[in-house]
Motif scaffolding. Structure first.
Motif, PDB file in Angstrom:
ATOM      1  N   THR A  68       0.827  -1.217   0.000  1.00 44.06           N
ATOM      2  CA  THR A  68       0.000   0.000   0.000  1.00 44.06           C
ATOM      3  C   THR A  68       0.863   1.270   0.000  1.00 44.06           C
ATOM      4  OG1 THR A  68      -0.138  -0.090   2.427  1.00 44.06           O
ATOM      5  CG2 THR A  68      -1.926  -1.127   1.212  1.00 44.06           C
ATOM      6  N   SER A  69       2.186   1.111  -0.132  1.00 40.81           N
ATOM      7  CA  SER A  69       3.097   2.257   0.003  1.00 40.81           C
ATOM      8  C   SER A  69       3.231   3.080  -1.269  1.00 40.81           C
ATOM      9  CB  SER A  69       4.485   1.763   0.446  1.00 40.81           C
ATOM     10  OG  SER A  69       5.081   1.005  -0.591  1.00 40.81           O
ATOM     11  N   GLY A  70       2.713   2.583  -2.372  1.00 41.01           N
ATOM     12  CA  GLY A  70       2.820   3.291  -3.641  1.00 41.01           C
ATOM     13  C   GLY A  70       1.921   2.629  -4.667  1.00 41.01           C
ATOM     14  N   PRO A  71       1.947   3.116  -5.898  1.00 40.40           N
ATOM     15  CA  PRO A  71       1.077   2.533  -6.926  1.00 40.40           C
ATOM     16  C   PRO A  71       1.479   1.093  -7.273  1.00 40.40           C
ATOM     17  CG  PRO A  71       2.189   4.537  -7.728  1.00 40.40           C
ATOM     18  CD  PRO A  71       2.751   4.230  -6.380  1.00 40.40           C
ATOM     19  N   VAL A  72       0.490   0.332  -7.669  1.00 44.12           N
ATOM     20  CA  VAL A  72       0.743  -1.002  -8.230  1.00 44.12           C
ATOM     21  C   VAL A  72       0.140  -1.039  -9.633  1.00 44.12           C
ATOM     22  CG1 VAL A  72       0.845  -2.262  -6.044  1.00 44.12           C
ATOM     23  CG2 VAL A  72      -1.365  -1.974  -7.190  1.00 44.12           C
ATOM     24  N   MET A  73       0.762  -1.795 -10.518  1.00 46.51           N
ATOM     25  CA  MET A  73       0.229  -1.999 -11.858  1.00 46.51           C
ATOM     26  C   MET A  73      -0.363  -3.402 -11.907  1.00 46.51           C
ATOM     27  SD  MET A  73       0.111  -0.395 -14.781  1.00 46.51           S
ATOM     28  CE  MET A  73      -0.380  -0.839 -16.446  1.00 46.51           C
ATOM     29  N   LEU A  74      -1.682  -3.453 -12.003  1.00 47.35           N
ATOM     30  CA  LEU A  74      -2.391  -4.741 -12.031  1.00 47.35           C
ATOM     31  C   LEU A  74      -2.558  -5.156 -13.491  1.00 47.35           C
ATOM     32  CD1 LEU A  74      -5.196  -3.573  -9.592  1.00 47.35           C
ATOM     33  CD2 LEU A  74      -3.283  -5.078  -8.989  1.00 47.35           C
ATOM     34  N   MET A  75      -2.193  -6.376 -13.813  1.00 52.57           N
ATOM     35  CA  MET A  75      -2.308  -6.818 -15.208  1.00 52.57           C
ATOM     36  C   MET A  75      -2.815  -8.244 -15.311  1.00 52.57           C
ATOM     37  SD  MET A  75       1.095  -5.291 -17.011  1.00 52.57           S
ATOM     38  CE  MET A  75       2.229  -5.870 -15.765  1.00 52.57           C
ATOM     39  N   VAL A  76      -3.640  -8.463 -16.319  1.00 53.63           N
ATOM     40  CA  VAL A  76      -3.983  -9.825 -16.719  1.00 53.63           C
ATOM     41  C   VAL A  76      -3.078 -10.160 -17.899  1.00 53.63           C
ATOM     42  CG1 VAL A  76      -5.779 -11.356 -17.582  1.00 53.63           C
ATOM     43  CG2 VAL A  76      -6.373  -9.510 -15.998  1.00 53.63           C
ATOM     44  N   LEU A  77      -2.304 -11.221 -17.769  1.00 51.36           N
ATOM     45  CA  LEU A  77      -1.439 -11.677 -18.856  1.00 51.36           C
ATOM     46  C   LEU A  77      -2.057 -12.917 -19.469  1.00 51.36           C
ATOM     47  CD1 LEU A  77       2.059 -11.432 -17.108  1.00 51.36           C
ATOM     48  CD2 LEU A  77       0.885  -9.691 -18.492  1.00 51.36           C
ATOM     49  N   GLU A  78      -1.889 -13.045 -20.774  1.00 50.56           N
ATOM     50  CA  GLU A  78      -2.505 -14.156 -21.495  1.00 50.56           C
ATOM     51  C   GLU A  78      -1.475 -14.777 -22.424  1.00 50.56           C
ATOM     52  OE1 GLU A  78      -6.686 -14.047 -23.617  1.00 50.56           O
ATOM     53  OE2 GLU A  78      -5.147 -13.102 -24.845  1.00 50.56           O
ATOM     54  N   GLY A  79      -1.475 -16.086 -22.518  1.00 49.23           N
ATOM     55  CA  GLY A  79      -0.575 -16.776 -23.441  1.00 49.23           C
ATOM     56  C   GLY A  79      -0.540 -18.256 -23.149  1.00 49.23           C
ATOM     57  N   GLU A  80       0.200 -18.978 -23.995  1.00 47.49           N
ATOM     58  CA  GLU A  80       0.392 -20.409 -23.784  1.00 47.49           C
ATOM     59  C   GLU A  80       1.044 -20.610 -22.419  1.00 47.49           C
ATOM     60  OE1 GLU A  80      -0.124 -23.115 -25.854  1.00 47.49           O
ATOM     61  OE2 GLU A  80      -1.128 -21.855 -27.340  1.00 47.49           O
ATOM     62  N   ASN A  81       0.431 -21.432 -21.582  1.00 45.06           N
ATOM     63  CA  ASN A  81       1.054 -21.804 -20.311  1.00 45.06           C
ATOM     64  C   ASN A  81       1.417 -20.566 -19.460  1.00 45.06           C
ATOM     65  OD1 ASN A  81       1.881 -23.918 -18.737  1.00 45.06           O
ATOM     66  ND2 ASN A  81       3.918 -24.077 -19.651  1.00 45.06           N
ATOM     67  N   ALA A  82       0.519 -19.571 -19.472  1.00 45.58           N
ATOM     68  CA  ALA A  82       0.847 -18.252 -18.920  1.00 45.58           C
ATOM     69  C   ALA A  82       1.194 -18.288 -17.434  1.00 45.58           C
ATOM     70  CB  ALA A  82      -0.310 -17.285 -19.156  1.00 45.58           C
ATOM     71  N   VAL A  83       0.547 -19.142 -16.656  1.00 43.57           N
ATOM     72  CA  VAL A  83       0.801 -19.170 -15.208  1.00 43.57           C
ATOM     73  C   VAL A  83       2.261 -19.551 -14.941  1.00 43.57           C
ATOM     74  CG1 VAL A  83       0.203 -20.271 -13.019  1.00 43.57           C
ATOM     75  CG2 VAL A  83      -1.613 -19.652 -14.627  1.00 43.57           C
ATOM     76  N   ALA A  84       2.694 -20.656 -15.513  1.00 44.34           N
ATOM     77  CA  ALA A  84       4.065 -21.124 -15.285  1.00 44.34           C
ATOM     78  C   ALA A  84       5.083 -20.225 -15.971  1.00 44.34           C
ATOM     79  CB  ALA A  84       4.216 -22.563 -15.782  1.00 44.34           C
ATOM     80  N   LYS A  85       4.743 -19.740 -17.168  1.00 41.22           N
ATOM     81  CA  LYS A  85       5.652 -18.857 -17.905  1.00 41.22           C
ATOM     82  C   LYS A  85       5.933 -17.580 -17.113  1.00 41.22           C
ATOM     83  CE  LYS A  85       7.018 -18.749 -21.717  1.00 41.22           C
ATOM     84  NZ  LYS A  85       8.380 -19.052 -22.233  1.00 41.22           N
ATOM     85  N   ASN A  86       4.865 -16.999 -16.545  1.00 36.07           N
ATOM     86  CA  ASN A  86       5.041 -15.783 -15.743  1.00 36.07           C
ATOM     87  C   ASN A  86       5.928 -16.059 -14.531  1.00 36.07           C
ATOM     88  OD1 ASN A  86       4.597 -13.126 -14.767  1.00 36.07           O
ATOM     89  ND2 ASN A  86       2.906 -13.850 -13.498  1.00 36.07           N
ATOM     90  N   ARG A  87       5.680 -17.165 -13.839  1.00 34.73           N
ATOM     91  CA  ARG A  87       6.486 -17.505 -12.654  1.00 34.73           C
ATOM     92  C   ARG A  87       7.962 -17.678 -13.033  1.00 34.73           C
ATOM     93  NH1 ARG A  87       4.196 -16.979  -7.559  1.00 34.73           N
ATOM     94  NH2 ARG A  87       5.644 -18.566  -6.835  1.00 34.73           N
ATOM     95  N   GLU A  88       8.192 -18.268 -14.212  1.00 33.06           N
ATOM     96  CA  GLU A  88       9.567 -18.473 -14.680  1.00 33.06           C
ATOM     97  C   GLU A  88      10.238 -17.115 -14.957  1.00 33.06           C
ATOM     98  OE1 GLU A  88       9.529 -21.120 -18.089  1.00 33.06           O
ATOM     99  OE2 GLU A  88      11.267 -20.043 -18.898  1.00 33.06           O
ATOM    100  N   LEU A  89       9.516 -16.216 -15.603  1.00 31.99           N
ATOM    101  CA  LEU A  89      10.078 -14.906 -15.932  1.00 31.99           C
ATOM    102  C   LEU A  89      10.316 -14.063 -14.677  1.00 31.99           C
ATOM    103  CD1 LEU A  89       7.887 -14.052 -19.057  1.00 31.99           C
ATOM    104  CD2 LEU A  89      10.285 -14.795 -19.059  1.00 31.99           C
ATOM    105  N   MET A  90       9.470 -14.253 -13.628  1.00 34.35           N
ATOM    106  CA  MET A  90       9.629 -13.514 -12.375  1.00 34.35           C
ATOM    107  C   MET A  90      10.907 -13.898 -11.637  1.00 34.35           C
ATOM    108  SD  MET A  90       5.706 -13.943 -11.089  1.00 34.35           S
ATOM    109  CE  MET A  90       6.092 -13.767  -9.361  1.00 34.35           C
ATOM    110  N   GLY A  91      11.225 -15.180 -11.585  1.00 37.28           N
ATOM    111  CA  GLY A  91      12.358 -15.670 -10.794  1.00 37.28           C
ATOM    112  C   GLY A  91      11.954 -15.942  -9.358  1.00 37.28           C
ATOM    113  N   ALA A  92      12.906 -16.424  -8.564  1.00 35.77           N
ATOM    114  CA  ALA A  92      12.643 -16.839  -7.183  1.00 35.77           C
ATOM    115  C   ALA A  92      12.173 -15.662  -6.325  1.00 35.77           C
ATOM    116  CB  ALA A  92      13.900 -17.447  -6.574  1.00 35.77           C
TER     117      ALA A  92
END
Ligand code: ATP
Ligand code: MG
Length: 142
Positions: A68-92
Motif C-alpha cells: 500500500t506504500s505506492g502505486p501497483v500496476m495490475l495486469m492480466v497476462l494471457e498466453g500459452e502456459n501463462a501461469v508457469a511462464k510468468n512464474r519463470e520470468l519472475m524468478g525466485a
C-alpha cells in the motif's frame, strides 16, 4: 498447450523505480500479451484480502504496508502456459536466489520488495483476476 490467463502485479518498488515498461517488455518478448491493465493504489483492506493466505506469517504486516506504500500496476497476462511462464520470468521470491535475466534478479530490492506478483496456479489466477478486474475490463482475443 492451452492459452491461459494469469494475474501479474508490478509492486510499488518497481512502479516507483520507473520499471513498469521494462517489466512489460519482458512479458511481451516472451509471448505473454496484456489482456487487462490498470494502475491503482491498494487500500489496506484490499491488500490484506489479497494476501489473506499469509495472514499468520511474521512478514504479513510488512507485506501489507509495502503493497500500500505506492502505486501497483495490475495486469492480466494471457498466453500459452501463462501461469508457469510468468512464474519463470519472475524468478525466485528472494532475488538473491533468482536466475540471471529474471525480473526479480534485475529489479527486486529484497525478498519483500521483490518487484512482481504472479498467480501460482490456474485456480489462483482465476480467483485473483476476479479480485481485481470486472469481466468487461479483460479483453478476450480468442
Ligand atoms: P507473490 O505471491 O508475491 O507472487 P511468491 O509467490 O514468490 O510471491 P509468497 O511465498 O507467496 O511468494 O510470498 C508472498 C510475498 O510475501 C512475496 O512475494 C514477498 O513480497 C513477501 N515475502 C515472502 N517471504 C518474505 C519474507 N521472508 N520477508 C518479507 N517478505 C516476504
Ligand atoms: Mg505467492
Amino acid at each position: 498447450m492451452a492459452v491461459e490467463k494469469t494475474l501479474s502485479i508490478v509492486k510499488p518498488n518497481s512502479t516507483l523505480d520507473n520499471n513498469i515498461g521494462n517489466i512489460i517488455a519482458i512479458f511481451e518478448k516472451n509471448g505473454l500479451r496484456i489482456a487487462g491493465a490498470k494502475l491503482a493504489r491498494l487500500s489496506k483492506e484490499k491488500a490484506e484480502g489479497f494476501y489473506i493466505e499469509h495472514k499468520e506469517r511474521p512478514f504479513f504486516g510488512e507485506l501489507v504496508n509495502f503493497m500500500t506504500s505506492g502505486p501497483v500496476m495490475l495486469m492480466v497476462l494471457e498466453g500459452e502456459n501463462a501461469v508457469a511462464k510468468n512464474r519463470e520470468l519472475m524468478g525466485a521470491t528472494n532475488p538473491a536466489n533468482a536466475l540471471e535475466g529474471t525480473i526479480r534478479k534485475l529489479y527486486a530490492k529484497s525478498v519483500g520488495e521483490n518487484s512482481v506478483h504472479g498467480s501460482d496456479s490456474a485456480a489462483a489466477a482465476e480467483r485473483e483476476i476476479a479480485y481485481f478486474f470486472e469481466k468487461h475490463e479483460v479483453v478476450n482475443r480468442f
